[in-house]
Each structure stands twice: as C-alpha cells, then as structure tokens.
Design a protein around this motif. Structure first.
Motif, short mmCIF file in Angstrom:
data_model
loop_
_atom_site.label_atom_id
_atom_site.label_comp_id
_atom_site.label_asym_id
_atom_site.label_seq_id
_atom_site.Cartn_x
_atom_site.Cartn_y
_atom_site.Cartn_z
N TRP A 16 -8.57 -10.77 -9.90
CA TRP A 16 -7.28 -10.53 -9.25
C TRP A 16 -7.13 -9.04 -8.92
CZ3 TRP A 16 -2.11 -12.26 -11.98
CH2 TRP A 16 -1.02 -12.08 -11.11
N PHE A 17 -7.42 -8.18 -9.88
CA PHE A 17 -7.34 -6.73 -9.67
C PHE A 17 -8.24 -6.31 -8.51
CE2 PHE A 17 -9.40 -2.61 -10.66
CZ PHE A 17 -8.32 -1.77 -10.44
N GLY A 18 -9.47 -6.80 -8.49
CA GLY A 18 -10.41 -6.45 -7.43
C GLY A 18 -9.94 -6.89 -6.06
N MET A 19 -9.35 -8.06 -5.99
CA MET A 19 -8.84 -8.56 -4.71
C MET A 19 -7.69 -7.70 -4.21
SD MET A 19 -9.11 -12.67 -5.23
CE MET A 19 -8.81 -13.05 -3.50
N VAL A 20 -6.78 -7.36 -5.09
CA VAL A 20 -5.65 -6.51 -4.71
C VAL A 20 -6.15 -5.15 -4.24
CG1 VAL A 20 -3.63 -5.26 -5.60
CG2 VAL A 20 -3.94 -7.68 -6.14
N LEU A 21 -7.07 -4.58 -4.98
CA LEU A 21 -7.62 -3.27 -4.62
C LEU A 21 -8.30 -3.34 -3.25
CD1 LEU A 21 -7.49 -0.72 -6.37
CD2 LEU A 21 -9.81 -1.20 -7.09
N ALA A 22 -9.15 -4.33 -3.05
CA ALA A 22 -9.92 -4.43 -1.81
C ALA A 22 -9.03 -4.70 -0.60
CB ALA A 22 -10.96 -5.53 -1.94
N THR A 28 -6.37 -3.16 4.38
CA THR A 28 -5.14 -3.08 5.17
C THR A 28 -4.96 -1.73 5.85
OG1 THR A 28 -4.10 -4.79 3.86
CG2 THR A 28 -2.63 -3.33 5.06
N PRO A 29 -5.05 -0.62 5.14
CA PRO A 29 -4.87 0.66 5.85
C PRO A 29 -6.00 0.94 6.86
CG PRO A 29 -4.94 1.01 3.46
CD PRO A 29 -5.18 -0.43 3.71
N LEU A 30 -7.22 0.52 6.55
CA LEU A 30 -8.34 0.80 7.44
C LEU A 30 -8.27 -0.02 8.73
CD1 LEU A 30 -11.33 1.12 4.96
CD2 LEU A 30 -10.15 2.93 6.20
N LYS A 31 -7.76 -1.22 8.67
CA LYS A 31 -7.75 -2.08 9.85
C LYS A 31 -6.96 -1.44 10.99
CE LYS A 31 -4.43 -5.24 8.86
NZ LYS A 31 -4.40 -6.19 7.83
N PHE A 32 -5.89 -0.71 10.66
CA PHE A 32 -5.07 -0.10 11.70
C PHE A 32 -5.72 1.17 12.28
CE2 PHE A 32 -1.97 -2.76 9.53
CZ PHE A 32 -1.38 -3.38 10.61
N ARG A 33 -6.78 1.64 11.66
CA ARG A 33 -7.48 2.81 12.17
C ARG A 33 -8.67 2.43 13.06
NH1 ARG A 33 -8.56 6.75 7.34
NH2 ARG A 33 -9.18 8.06 9.07
N ALA A 34 -8.99 1.16 13.10
CA ALA A 34 -10.12 0.70 13.90
C ALA A 34 -9.77 0.79 15.39
CB ALA A 34 -10.49 -0.73 13.53
N PRO A 35 -10.74 1.20 16.20
CA PRO A 35 -10.47 1.30 17.64
C PRO A 35 -10.04 -0.05 18.22
CG PRO A 35 -12.62 2.23 17.09
CD PRO A 35 -12.09 1.57 15.85
N GLY A 36 -9.01 -0.03 19.03
CA GLY A 36 -8.56 -1.23 19.72
C GLY A 36 -7.63 -2.12 18.93
N VAL A 37 -7.40 -1.82 17.68
CA VAL A 37 -6.50 -2.65 16.87
C VAL A 37 -5.07 -2.14 17.07
CG1 VAL A 37 -5.87 -3.44 14.57
CG2 VAL A 37 -8.27 -3.26 15.20
N THR A 38 -4.29 -2.92 17.76
CA THR A 38 -2.89 -2.58 17.99
C THR A 38 -2.06 -3.07 16.80
OG1 THR A 38 -2.46 -4.69 19.09
CG2 THR A 38 -3.20 -2.84 20.49
N GLY A 42 -3.11 -6.07 14.36
CA GLY A 42 -3.22 -5.78 12.93
C GLY A 42 -2.31 -6.65 12.10
N LEU A 43 -1.09 -6.86 12.58
CA LEU A 43 -0.15 -7.71 11.85
C LEU A 43 -0.59 -9.17 11.85
CD1 LEU A 43 3.31 -6.22 12.88
CD2 LEU A 43 2.15 -6.02 10.67
N ALA A 44 -1.13 -9.63 12.96
CA ALA A 44 -1.61 -11.02 13.02
C ALA A 44 -2.77 -11.22 12.05
CB ALA A 44 -2.03 -11.37 14.45
N HIS A 118 7.77 -3.36 3.77
CA HIS A 118 6.37 -2.97 3.58
C HIS A 118 6.24 -1.98 2.42
CE1 HIS A 118 5.39 -4.65 7.59
NE2 HIS A 118 4.23 -4.87 6.98
N LEU A 119 7.16 -1.04 2.37
CA LEU A 119 7.12 -0.06 1.28
C LEU A 119 7.35 -0.72 -0.07
CD1 LEU A 119 9.06 2.89 2.96
CD2 LEU A 119 6.58 2.61 2.71
N LEU A 120 8.25 -1.69 -0.12
CA LEU A 120 8.49 -2.41 -1.37
C LEU A 120 7.25 -3.21 -1.77
CD1 LEU A 120 10.27 -3.32 -3.69
CD2 LEU A 120 11.30 -5.02 -2.16
N TYR A 121 6.60 -3.84 -0.80
CA TYR A 121 5.39 -4.60 -1.11
C TYR A 121 4.32 -3.67 -1.70
CZ TYR A 121 1.94 -8.32 -0.72
OH TYR A 121 1.02 -9.30 -1.01
N VAL A 122 4.15 -2.51 -1.07
CA VAL A 122 3.16 -1.53 -1.57
C VAL A 122 3.55 -1.05 -2.96
CG1 VAL A 122 2.18 0.77 -1.20
CG2 VAL A 122 2.40 -0.83 0.73
#
Length: 142
Positions: A16-22, A28-38, A42-44, A118-122
């Motif tokens: 569980w810890f590993g899944m949350v960390l990964a 999640t933060p990296l996906k929004f930095r990928a080229p072409g990901v709006t 990203g939300l979808a 989102h901030l509460l989730y984080v």
C-alpha cells in the motif's frame, strides 16, 4: 499475533505504501510535465489511475483490518494503521466526490481553476504514507 498474520499485515502495509508513493508522489506530478499532456488529458488519465489505486487501497485496507482483528499485536502499529485507514476513508468519501465533480467540469470545458480539494487529498497522502511506512516497520520489528 502469529508470525503469518504479522507478515500479511506488514506486506499489505508496504505494498500500500509503495503504491501511494509511486502514484501520488511520482506519477501524478510527472504526468503533467510530459510534452503534450494538457490539464484535461492529465485529469482524464488521473481519474482512471486513481480509481484503480483507490480500489487496490480498499483491498489492502481490508487485509490490514482483518490482520488487525486477529490476535494480539503492537498497539502502535494498530494506531498507525487506523490513521492510514481514516485518511483513505476521508479521501474516498469526502475528497474524491469533490474531485470527481471538478474533473467533470474541466473535461466539459467549464473550469480550470485550482481546487482546494486537491490540496486536501495531497495532505491526506502526506499523513497516510508515513503512517503506513511506520506501521510496516513496527510490524517487521516484531
């Protein structure tokens, strides 16, 4: 507590810890930095990924609950596990519905404002992850 139950509890906790960390702190933060990901794309993707993560968390949480209710165990590991389970419960019952509604608005082109949910989730992930790690370590320490 017998060693099998403790091992199961520790294993579920570390997976569980590993899944949350990964997912929460890496993917999640990296996906929004990928080229072409709006933001809508990203939300979808995030909606699918977090639905799967949360389903896995529920299964792992149930394993933890079953292990906790079986025999004697370290009180500190129980408290930390309850913290993680409580954080997950709040995420699923309070925060995720808010995020789901916001995602639907963004995907429909109606909103792109930042969300306090989102901030509460984080924040709940920041509570849950160390609780899981500490519980797992305590369980391994015996």
């Amino acid at each position: 507590m017998d060693s099998w139950t403790a091992a199961l509890w520790a294993a579920a906790t570390f997976v569980w810890f590993g899944m949350v960390l990964a997912i929460s702190f890496l993917e999640t933060p990296l996906k929004f930095r990928a080229p072409g990901v709006t933001v809508p794309i990203g939300l979808a993707i995030g909606r699918l990924v977090f639905r799967a993560l949360n389903a896995a968390e529920v299964v792992l949480g149930l394993i933890v609950v079953v292990a906790m209710t079986t025999g004697d165990h370290r009180r500190a590991a129980e408290v930390l596990s309850v913290v993680a389970l409580t954080a997950l419960t709040v995420q699923l019952t309070v925060v995720r519905p808010q995020l789901r509604r916001r995602t639907e608005r963004v995907l429909a082109g109606r909103s792109q404002q930042r969300s306090a949910a989102h901030l509460l989730y984080v924040a709940l992930e920041v509570v849950k992850a160390p609780a899981l790690l500490a519980a797992g370590v305590l369980l391994l320490a015996g």
